[in-house]
Design a protein around this motif. Structure first.
Motif, PDB file in Angstrom:
ATOM      1  N   TRP A   1       0.831  -1.210   0.000  1.00 42.80           N
ATOM      2  CA  TRP A   1       0.000   0.000   0.000  1.00 42.80           C
ATOM      3  C   TRP A   1       0.868   1.263   0.000  1.00 42.80           C
ATOM      4  N   GLY A   2       1.997   1.219   0.701  1.00 43.45           N
ATOM      5  CA  GLY A   2       2.922   2.351   0.668  1.00 43.45           C
ATOM      6  C   GLY A   2       3.431   2.608  -0.731  1.00 43.45           C
ATOM      7  N   MET A   3       3.717   1.533  -1.469  1.00 40.17           N
ATOM      8  CA  MET A   3       4.166   1.665  -2.850  1.00 40.17           C
ATOM      9  C   MET A   3       3.075   2.266  -3.733  1.00 40.17           C
ATOM     10  N   VAL A   4       1.834   1.805  -3.557  1.00 43.13           N
ATOM     11  CA  VAL A   4       0.710   2.322  -4.355  1.00 43.13           C
ATOM     12  C   VAL A   4       0.519   3.819  -4.095  1.00 43.13           C
ATOM     13  N   CYS A   5       0.499   4.199  -2.816  1.00 44.05           N
ATOM     14  CA  CYS A   5       0.318   5.612  -2.462  1.00 44.05           C
ATOM     15  C   CYS A   5       1.445   6.468  -3.011  1.00 44.05           C
ATOM     16  N   SER A   6       2.678   5.987  -2.854  1.00 41.07           N
ATOM     17  CA  SER A   6       3.832   6.757  -3.300  1.00 41.07           C
ATOM     18  C   SER A   6       3.857   6.920  -4.813  1.00 41.07           C
ATOM     19  N   LEU A   7       3.575   5.853  -5.551  1.00 44.07           N
ATOM     20  CA  LEU A   7       3.544   5.937  -7.011  1.00 44.07           C
ATOM     21  C   LEU A   7       2.471   6.916  -7.483  1.00 44.07           C
ATOM     22  N   THR A   8       1.304   6.862  -6.827  1.00 43.98           N
ATOM     23  CA  THR A   8       0.205   7.746  -7.214  1.00 43.98           C
ATOM     24  C   THR A   8       0.560   9.212  -6.963  1.00 43.98           C
ATOM     25  N   LEU A   9       1.053   9.509  -5.773  1.00 42.60           N
ATOM     26  CA  LEU A   9       1.385  10.892  -5.426  1.00 42.60           C
ATOM     27  C   LEU A   9       2.556  11.405  -6.259  1.00 42.60           C
ATOM     28  N   THR A  10       3.537  10.555  -6.504  1.00 42.49           N
ATOM     29  CA  THR A  10       4.685  10.961  -7.312  1.00 42.49           C
ATOM     30  C   THR A  10       4.270  11.236  -8.753  1.00 42.49           C
ATOM     31  N   TYR A  11       3.369  10.428  -9.277  1.00 44.83           N
ATOM     32  CA  TYR A  11       2.873  10.639 -10.643  1.00 44.83           C
ATOM     33  C   TYR A  11       2.262  12.031 -10.781  1.00 44.83           C
ATOM     34  N   PHE A  12       1.419  12.419  -9.835  1.00 44.66           N
ATOM     35  CA  PHE A  12       0.774  13.734  -9.933  1.00 44.66           C
ATOM     36  C   PHE A  12       1.760  14.869  -9.670  1.00 44.66           C
ATOM     37  N   LEU A  13       2.819  14.612  -8.902  1.00 37.80           N
ATOM     38  CA  LEU A  13       3.870  15.621  -8.763  1.00 37.80           C
ATOM     39  C   LEU A  13       4.598  15.827 -10.082  1.00 37.80           C
ATOM     40  N   LEU A  14       4.840  14.731 -10.793  1.00 36.32           N
ATOM     41  CA  LEU A  14       5.543  14.820 -12.079  1.00 36.32           C
ATOM     42  C   LEU A  14       4.701  15.480 -13.157  1.00 36.32           C
ATOM     43  N   GLU A  15       3.407  15.589 -12.935  1.00 37.00           N
ATOM     44  CA  GLU A  15       2.537  16.280 -13.867  1.00 37.00           C
ATOM     45  C   GLU A  15       2.630  17.793 -13.730  1.00 37.00           C
ATOM     46  N   LEU A  16       3.217  18.266 -12.635  1.00 28.99           N
ATOM     47  CA  LEU A  16       3.381  19.700 -12.412  1.00 28.99           C
ATOM     48  C   LEU A  16       4.600  20.209 -13.171  1.00 28.99           C
ATOM     49  N   SER A  17       4.622  21.498 -13.421  1.00 26.77           N
ATOM     50  CA  SER A  17       5.765  22.104 -14.115  1.00 26.77           C
ATOM     51  C   SER A  17       6.576  22.943 -13.145  1.00 26.77           C
ATOM     52  N   PHE A  18       7.891  22.938 -13.353  1.00 28.26           N
ATOM     53  CA  PHE A  18       8.814  23.696 -12.519  1.00 28.26           C
ATOM     54  C   PHE A  18       9.823  24.382 -13.426  1.00 28.26           C
TER      55      PHE A  18
END
Length: 312
Positions: A149-166
């Motif tokens: 579950w930690g892996m699922v949560c982390s992958l999901t949150l990281t994916y949406f972080l990578l969708e942001l622009s910097f």
């Protein structure tokens, strides 16, 4: 669409505003990290070498120690580095990877504590069925759940972080790449990412606390029905260390949730984050070892064997 992030870096301010405290803070955090590494790895070794500790409770405890070690190692080395160097930059990839692994281990710890509460519930409320219910296969499944579950949560949150622009250099007013600090320097709308982590964090906190509180309500009821004061004392003592660890861990999380989102609160966020990411992984092995006779006896035997029988 994945945003190109070449040339993007982050600057972790950490505790740079306190220039005179950089060396003392480095020494304090270094000492804490050394105790964390020795305590958690030592706990794993102690549990492995003592056959008396090859029980479900200590099986879960060894994994809690592993999670604490990994969590602290994900965060503390970079914190120590930033206290002694002028350049406090971290690459975009490094920052995202730190968040990714920290997220895995914090979620895993959240539910590992819930699994340990369930284990105590079975041990106290159904002692005759304990070895049947907590079979090796079932224990392995209970341990695999928090990691998965930690892996699922982390992958999901990281994916949406990578969708942001910097763009360019981004100043993070913290010592760790945590979600709120990263989205705060994004050039795009972080609404979806913020909502995802709010839902995820709320679900994880509520569901784990429901498991823990339900388990301990039944444990308390069962203990109060015991006719022998000695039996009640032994039952409470077996749960005391776990209840202490839960109180510290979830108390710090709830405190962080309650801090208002304002510039004046950043110091409180940093202090709470230090306690959450650096201090708690050190405290857990101390809590369990200091209150546990079997663990203390094993450590004493290992030390005596090392000192007086070094050639064996």
């Amino acid at each position: 669409m994945l945003i190109t992030t070449s040339g993007v870096t982050f600057i972790l301010l950490g505790f740079s505003e306190y220039a005179d405290l950089q060396v003392p803070l480095f020494l304090v955090f270094l000492a804490i990290y050394m105790v964390t590494v020795l305590g958690n790895l030592g706990m794993i070794v102690v549990i492995r070498v003592n056959p008396r500790l090859h029980t479900p409770m200590y099986f879960f405890l060894s994994h809690l120690s592993f999670v604490d070690f990994c969590y602290s190692t994900t965060v503390t080395p970079k914190l120590l580095e930033n206290l002694v160097v002028e350049d406090r930059t971290i690459s975009f990839t490094g920052c995202i990877m730190q968040f990714f692994f920290a997220c895995i281990f914090v979620v895993a710890e959240t539910f590992m504590l819930a699994v340990m509460a369930y284990d105590r519930f079975v041990a106290v409320c159904n002692p005759l069925l304990y070895t049947v219910v907590m079979s090796p296969k079932f224990c392995a499944t209970l341990v695999a759940g928090p990691y998965a579950w930690g892996m699922v949560c982390s992958l999901t949150l990281t994916y949406f972080l990578l969708e942001l622009s910097f763009s360019g250099n981004n100043i993070i007013n913290n010592f760790v790449c945590e979600h709120g600090a990263i989205v705060a320097v994004s050039c795009s709308d972080p609404y979806i990412s913020q909502k995802i982590i709010l839902v995820s964090a709320t679900f994880n906190e509520i569901s784990s606390l429901v498991i823990i509180l339900t388990s301990y309500i039944f444990i308390f009821i069962t203990i109060m029905k015991m006719p022998s004061p000695g039996g009640r004392h032994r039952a409470f003592s077996t749960c005391a260390s776990h209840m202490t660890a839960i109180t510290i861990f979830h108390g710090t999380i709830l405190f962080l949730y309650c801090i208002p989102n304002s510039k004046s609160s950043w110091l409180m966020v940093k202090v709470a984050s230090v306690f959450y990411t650096v201090v708690i992984p050190m405290l857990n092995p101390l809590i369990y070892s200091l209150r546990n006779k079997d663990v203390k006896d094993t450590v004493r035997k290992l030390i005596n064997n090392k000192l007086f029988c070094p050639t064996l």
